[in-house]
Design a protein around this motif. Structure first.
Motif, PDB file in Angstrom:
ATOM      1  N   ILE A   1      40.195  36.126  31.788  1.00 25.27           N
ATOM      2  CA  ILE A   1      39.907  36.836  33.046  1.00 25.27           C
ATOM      3  C   ILE A   1      38.504  36.514  33.572  1.00 25.27           C
ATOM      4  O   ILE A   1      38.186  36.721  34.738  1.00 25.27           O
ATOM      5  CB  ILE A   1      40.102  38.347  32.843  1.00 25.27           C
ATOM      6  CG1 ILE A   1      40.383  39.026  34.174  1.00 25.27           C
ATOM      7  CG2 ILE A   1      38.915  38.993  32.156  1.00 25.27           C
ATOM      8  CD1 ILE A   1      40.820  40.460  34.043  1.00 25.27           C
TER       9      ILE A   1
ATOM     10  N   MET B   1      48.620  42.432  34.187  1.00 22.26           N
ATOM     11  CA  MET B   1      47.746  41.817  35.195  1.00 22.26           C
ATOM     12  C   MET B   1      48.566  40.900  36.112  1.00 22.26           C
ATOM     13  O   MET B   1      48.343  40.884  37.336  1.00 22.26           O
ATOM     14  CB  MET B   1      46.653  41.024  34.474  1.00 22.26           C
ATOM     15  CG  MET B   1      45.396  40.825  35.251  1.00 22.26           C
ATOM     16  SD  MET B   1      44.575  42.376  35.575  1.00 22.26           S
ATOM     17  CE  MET B   1      43.367  41.858  36.752  1.00 22.26           C
TER      18      MET B   1
ATOM     19  N   ALA C   1      41.541  45.289  34.950  1.00 25.04           N
ATOM     20  CA  ALA C   1      40.601  44.249  34.511  1.00 25.04           C
ATOM     21  C   ALA C   1      39.593  44.828  33.523  1.00 25.04           C
ATOM     22  O   ALA C   1      39.220  44.170  32.535  1.00 25.04           O
ATOM     23  CB  ALA C   1      39.886  43.657  35.725  1.00 25.04           C
TER      24      ALA C   1
END
Lengths: 143, 236
Positions: A72, B115, B150
């Motif tokens: 990420i 996600m 996140a």
């Protein structure tokens, strides 16, 4: 415009005249399939690709250039590699996040044409391309 | 009763509940009492439009959140958020605890899947223009949920206290520390000091298992209530 009726037949309907059906029993099977499919995919992925465990962290050791990066973080690392400034990188990320959250204030036109949607979707596509590039080319944590 | 009297008797709360539609979800306002049976019946017979498969990614993200909650709860039975016990407990969990490796891997893949599902959900809302009024508030709440997810990934990555997770945490907390004016204070708050140490694990653990799930659950309730009240957006 054309919408698909519940039994699979195509029928014409004007916008705002969507046919509605009670959740039970019309959508129960579809929801059940979605739940079972998702659980099955996750279970198969877990069984086929078990998570390995890296070495224990040692704060006194120097970072290894081959250290794996959290996926990420890769867009942020690519942005950092472009700007070479952590300050500019974090400000840019904050601006992107603010634009994302405040999107309803930026696009208040109310138009719902496909042309308009495509125009609005261009920044989103650029973001997806950036994300893909970062996942493909970004390497370890920058020193 | 006068309007002032109604306000004093919870008029503001009633207005807010009615604004997001929660009141109608948990009770029948006209009956004046909470009825679980009535709410379930209403949920099952509520007419909904027949939409495409693109509309299911929000629900899939919620399902993956539930999977993560269950597997995370099971992992909590073994995990100790301290240096070096964090790594040892994960080592034990991966090798010796029955099905420990499976729950840990499922937790990991469900996070990635959540996600991905959220990204596709956002893409659908974006392309359909469903972020515009009257769904603007739901877009803001949904984007907050996206960032909270996140946050789950960022805080959860450090918990095994591995070498790669350590350097990732050092890098991104240092990046946060470069934010103008308040960056350094936020970095100190996140790390629990100048460096990433055992106290950082404890802090990230509190974020990961308490603060983030609490905020996520609360926002999800409001998000679902608004989506239920306004319905699924029309196609293009």
């Amino acid at each position: 415009m054309t919408t698909r009726s519940f039994k699979g037949r195509r029928k014409h309907a004007r916008r705002g005249e969507q046919k509605e059906y009670p959740f039970y029993p019309n959508f129960v099977l579809r929801i059940f399939m979605a739940i079972m499919g998702t659980v099955a995919v996750i279970a198969v992925l877990s069984a086929l690709f078990p998570l390995s465990l890296d070495q224990i962290a040692d704060p006194l050791a120097a970072p290894d250039p081959g250290t794996r990066t959290l996926w990420i973080l890769k867009p942020a690392i690519l942005l950092y590699n472009i700007t070479f400034s952590p300050g500019i990188t974090v400000v840019l990320i904050t601006i992107f996040a603010a634009l994302f959250v405040l999107l309803p204030l930026l696009d208040r036109s109310g138009q719902r044409s496909i042309k308009r949607r495509i125009l609005v979707a261009i920044p989103f596509l650029l973001w997806m391309i950036f994300l893909a590039l970062s996942l493909l080319f970004s390497t370890g944590v920058p020193g | 009763m006068s309007s002032r009297g109604r306000r004093a008797n919870g008029g503001l709360l009633t207005y807010l509940l009615d604004r997001v539609g929660i009141q109608g979800f948990i009770s029948r306002p006209q009956e004046g009492r909470i009825s679980v049976k009535g709410a379930l019946e209403a949920a099952f017979i509520k007419p909904i439009p027949h939409t495409s498969w693109w509309s299911c990614f929000g629900g899939i993200a919620f399902l993956l959140f539930l999977i993560q909650a269950i597997t995370g709860l099971l992992l909590m039975f073994f995990y100790i958020p301290a240096d070096p016990e964090a790594h040892r407990t994960i080592l034990y969990l991966s090798g010796l605890a029955p099905f420990g490796w499976f729950f840990r891997t499922t937790h990991h893949w469900a996070g990635i899947g959540m996600m991905l599902a959220l990204s596709l959900h956002v893409l659908r809302v974006f392309v359909k223009g469903a972020y515009q009024r009257p769904r603007d508030l739901n877009w803001v709440i949904g984007s907050a949920l996206f960032f909270l997810t996140a946050g789950f990934i960022l805080t959860g990555d450090l918990l095994p206290w591995t070498r790669s997770a350590y350097w990732s945490a050092v890098w991104w907390t240092d990046l946060v520390g470069n934010f103008p004016v308040i960056g350094h204070q936020i970095m100190l708050f996140l790390r629990g000091g100048e460096n990433v140490t055992g106290s950082t694990i404890t802090r990230f653990y509190v974020f990961h298992v308490f603060l983030l799930p609490t905020f996520t659950t609360l926002l999800m309730i409001v998000h679902f209530a608004i989506a239920r009240k306004l319905g699924i957006s029309e196609p293009l």
